[in-house]
Scaffold this motif. Structure first.
Motif, PDB file in Angstrom:
ATOM      1  N   HIS A 292       2.402   4.471   8.427  1.00  0.00           N
ATOM      2  CA  HIS A 292       2.234   3.062   8.252  1.00  0.00           C
ATOM      3  C   HIS A 292       3.192   2.345   9.076  1.00  0.00           C
ATOM      4  O   HIS A 292       2.829   1.141   9.322  1.00  0.00           O
TER       5      HIS A 292
ATOM      6  N   HIS B 203       0.725  -1.108  -0.113  1.00  0.00           N
ATOM      7  CA  HIS B 203      -0.180   0.056   0.014  1.00  0.00           C
ATOM      8  C   HIS B 203       0.761   1.333  -0.021  1.00  0.00           C
ATOM      9  O   HIS B 203       0.447   2.165  -0.689  1.00  0.00           O
TER      10      HIS B 203
ATOM     11  N   HIS C 100       3.169   9.534   4.991  1.00  0.00           N
ATOM     12  CA  HIS C 100       2.178   8.870   4.948  1.00  0.00           C
ATOM     13  C   HIS C 100       2.974   7.274   5.407  1.00  0.00           C
ATOM     14  O   HIS C 100       2.403   6.626   6.061  1.00  0.00           O
TER      15      HIS C 100
ATOM     16  N   SER D 248      -6.218   1.740   0.040  1.00  0.00           N
ATOM     17  CA  SER D 248      -6.834   1.727   1.221  1.00  0.00           C
ATOM     18  C   SER D 248      -8.491   2.020   1.264  1.00  0.00           C
ATOM     19  O   SER D 248      -9.207   1.388   1.648  1.00  0.00           O
TER      20      SER D 248
HETATM   21 FE   LIG Z   1      -2.575   4.722   4.025  1.00  0.00          FE
END
Ligand SMILES: [Fe+2]
Length: 458
Positions: free
Chosen positions: A151, A56, A147, A85
């Motif tokens: 994660h 992702h 980002h 997502s």
């Molecule tokens: Fe994300």
């Protein structure tokens, strides 16, 4: 971990390139101890399989390549579906609870995809200086890295849920507490400039407020705006496991009086009797973490972790206190009353290091004892506001007045029914945190590294 602070003579693109390499490498360091089977399992609807995270975070950069690299060819339509997502604007995607129902793409194929995106991104960044939309592209790359750091933290939560002490974490010892951290700091009210504004930009408001010396913030931290605070008191330390054990022993989980109605429903439905990862063995409460199983007494002086907003609020009411608002928390963490100036961190403007806060780079993989980071305290003697555990506030996660979305579907679509948490945790990378950072979760969630400290009216 590379610093984001630009070295003299270094172009913005160069420093972003070195940050890119460091951030991408760290994701793979986190998953390195996993066996192939560990990458694909989903142990709860709220967690994601590690294989999904590594794909992702690459998918996020692929959307950038699709938009800004002429002639870029999509790697795989199937991956666009599996690794999206929640972005409606990027098309159909697998439902979150089903991420663990597939064995394909395999881990090997996902790593190959990740390597492909890295090659493409590195050559893209080498040539980006000549692009007319340079600034837009660089800010998207930075967003992609922020980002990915989010994660990385989620990976720590998810691996803990998946394996806990079966994961071979490279754990370093926590420093010993320097001194006992006691009592509450009394903080004067009045007008306060809440939120992020870069130092040196034309002041939104007001003489004496100078903005924050920090080179990145999310759109949800802006714009800085005036709020009025009453005088208040704030705990100098986060609430500890020892404190929380007293609440449990006083039958706090059996007494409706301390709970919000919605919280009381969850307590009964889920049969909560303690924070997540607490286990009752022969009448003794134990805490399981990456290092193993420990009697709570051995961790009595560490911040309580893995509590929901409901549990934090119930404890605060039982203790005759309340949770702080996010403005109260931020004023304590950022404001220097002598200089009448906001700082990026409780200790000042220098970026975090291992002596000031327990963040991911410390490698402790757990909260550290109260008093272990005196160098990180604020002007009022409040310690461990940055790092260790995210701290629940009583504030709803809503846009600040004057909010402008800088990226569709990133922060703006979550402005309902969630609570704000502040300060980062032992799983947060150093370059990813600052005093104005707003994290948000639902009131019942507790698989993340969430704790709290209390406030009081004075
Ligand atoms: Fe994300």
């Amino acid at each position: 971990m590379a610093s984001t602070i630009q070295q003299p003579g270094e172009s913005k693109t160069r420093s972003l390139l070195s940050l890119y390499k460091a951030v991408r490498a760290r994701t793979m360091q986190i998953v390195a101890p996993l066996e192939t089977e560990d990458y694909v399992i989903q142990t709860a609807e709220f967690m994601s399989p590690p294989r999904w995270h590594i794909g992702h975070t690459s998918w996020f950069f692929e959307t950038l390549l699709q938009a800004h690299q002429p002639g870029y060819r999509v790697y795989s339509e199937e991956y666009l579906f599996y690794f999206n997502s929640y972005y409606e604007g990027f098309g159909a995607r697998i439902e979150r609870p089903k991420r663990g129902t597939r064995s394909r793409p395999t881990v090997k194929d996902t790593v190959a995809y990740r390597n492909h995106i890295d090659e493409q991104m590195l050559s893209f960044l080498e040539s980006v200086e000549n692009k007319p939309e340079l600034e837009t592209v660089l800010s998207l790359v930075r967003l992609g890295l922020e980002h990915e750091m989010q994660h990385q933290e989620l990976l720590v939560y998810d691996i803990k849920h998946l394996l806990c002490d079966q994961y071979d974490a490279p754990i370093k010892p926590a420093p010993a507490p320097a001194a006992k951290v006691e009592g509450m700091a009394e903080i004067e009210g009045g007008l306060f400039l809440l939120g992020y504004e870069p130092r040196g930009s034309s002041p939104t408001v007001k003489e004496g407020f100078t903005g924050v010396n920090c080179d990145f913030a999310f759109d949800n931290e802006k714009p800085a705006h005036q709020v009025f605070l009453q005088d208040y008191a704030l705990d100098r330390a986060p609430v500890s496991n020892g404190d929380f054990l007293e609440f449990i022993r006083d039958r706090g989980y059996q007494n409706f009086r301390w709970w919000f109605s919605e919280g009381w429903e969850v307590v009964n439905r889920e049969e909560w009797r303690a924070p997540l990862y607490w286990e009752l063995h022969d009448g003794q409460w134990m805490i399981r973490d990456f290092a193993g199983l420990h009697p709570v007494e051995d961790k009595a002086n560490e911040p309580v972790c893995h509590v929901s907003f409901f549990e934090a609020s119930a404890f605060a009411k039982w203790a005759g206190k309340r949770l702080p608002t996010e403005a109260e928390w931020e004023k304590a963490a950022a404001f220097d009353p002598k200089a009448r100036q906001q700082r990026a961190f409780p200790w000042g403007d220098e970026p975090p290091d291992e002596s000031k806060a327990n963040l991911f780079e410390n490698g402790i993989w757990a909260p550290a004892p109260l008093g272990a980071f005196p160098a990180g305290q604020n002007v009022y003697g409040c310690q461990q506001m940055i790092g260790d555990v995210w701290e629940w506030t009583t504030s709803d996660y809503v846009p600040y007045p004057g909010f402008k979305s800088e990226f569709d579907e990133y922060n703006d679509k979550w402005f309902v029914n969630q609570k704000v948490l502040r300060g980062g945790s032992f799983a947060t990378p150093q370059v990813h945190i600052r005093s104005t950072y707003r994290n948000f979760f639902h009131a019942h969630e507790r698989w993340m590294t969430s704790g709290f400290r209390c406030a009081k009216d004075i």
